[in-house]
Enzyme design. Sequence first.
Site, PDB file in Angstrom:
ATOM      1  N   ASN A 203       0.811  -1.225   0.000  1.00 11.81           N
ATOM      2  CA  ASN A 203       0.000   0.000   0.000  1.00 11.81           C
ATOM      3  C   ASN A 203       0.840   1.270   0.000  1.00 11.81           C
ATOM      4  O   ASN A 203       0.390   2.329   0.448  1.00 11.81           O
ATOM      5  CB  ASN A 203      -0.957   0.012   1.204  1.00 11.81           C
ATOM      6  CG  ASN A 203      -1.859  -1.202   1.235  1.00 11.81           C
ATOM      7  OD1 ASN A 203      -2.414  -1.586   0.204  1.00 11.81           O
ATOM      8  ND2 ASN A 203      -1.980  -1.841   2.390  1.00 11.81           N
ATOM      9  N   ARG A 204       2.060   1.156  -0.504  1.00 13.41           N
ATOM     10  CA  ARG A 204       2.980   2.286  -0.612  1.00 13.41           C
ATOM     11  C   ARG A 204       3.356   2.881   0.745  1.00 13.41           C
ATOM     12  O   ARG A 204       3.833   4.009   0.825  1.00 13.41           O
ATOM     13  CB  ARG A 204       2.401   3.389  -1.521  1.00 13.41           C
ATOM     14  CG  ARG A 204       2.257   2.980  -2.989  1.00 13.41           C
ATOM     15  CD  ARG A 204       3.624   2.575  -3.571  1.00 13.41           C
ATOM     16  NE  ARG A 204       3.593   2.360  -5.002  1.00 13.41           N
ATOM     17  CZ  ARG A 204       3.443   1.176  -5.587  1.00 13.41           C
ATOM     18  NH1 ARG A 204       3.268   0.095  -4.860  1.00 13.41           N
ATOM     19  NH2 ARG A 204       3.481   1.066  -6.893  1.00 13.41           N
ATOM     20  N   LEU A 205       3.172   2.117   1.820  1.00 14.08           N
ATOM     21  CA  LEU A 205       3.597   2.559   3.150  1.00 14.08           C
ATOM     22  C   LEU A 205       5.001   2.003   3.410  1.00 14.08           C
ATOM     23  O   LEU A 205       5.227   1.157   4.277  1.00 14.08           O
ATOM     24  CB  LEU A 205       2.606   2.086   4.216  1.00 14.08           C
ATOM     25  CG  LEU A 205       1.194   2.663   4.098  1.00 14.08           C
ATOM     26  CD1 LEU A 205       0.295   2.116   5.193  1.00 14.08           C
ATOM     27  CD2 LEU A 205       1.232   4.198   4.163  1.00 14.08           C
TER      28      LEU A 205
END
Length: 226
Positions: A203-205
């Site tokens: 989730n692009r975290l």
Amino acid sequence: MPVHSADAASAAHPDPASMRAQYRAHGLAEEDLAGTPYEQFARWFKEAAASGIHEPNAMVVATADAAGRPSSRTVLLKAFDDRGFVFFTNYASRKGRDLAGNPAVSLLFPWHPLARQVIVAGTAERIGRDETAAYFRTRPHGSQLGAWASEQSSVVGSREELERAYAQLAARYPEGEQVPAPPHWGGYRVAAESVEFWQGRENRLHDRLRYVSTPGGGWAVERLAP
């Protein structure tokens, strides 16, 4: 109906905006880090080499000239320890000229198959001639000749001109004969001021942990937002 140029262009290549990859669930935590960025780099570099990545020592070197105009290129890392990261080049090349006027430099190791990056910011300094000569002797004979034949980053009239210069050197220094290290060629050591270890996450975290040098000679660790 005629195809407009924009439509033709979109049909001719994949759409980069639609390219997405989901990164790993396992990340990088502060408690997992080594005591220094050089030790942590050694861990990740070993894993990158073991993974089969092509040329894990390839890094993007970014410099800027005296006017602040940036340039970047891929160079091979040839050594590292707790003093810094070493690469070799022609001192008259564009990066050599940049570093002569502005020794600030950035290094980027793009280990895409592992969803990892290492980003180094620091200062470059020429290494000693003895260290340069010792490394130069380990290079293949053809690479030694190439260091003499190429006036790196200068305009060359043709490929034939370059190959002619190489052939003249090959005749002067045949295989088996020692080639001296060019005086205009040598190494730089980049002493790190900060080193970021970037691990892709779902989730692009992403995990981004950065070592920053402290006045006492130690290192502080910061977590950066992805």
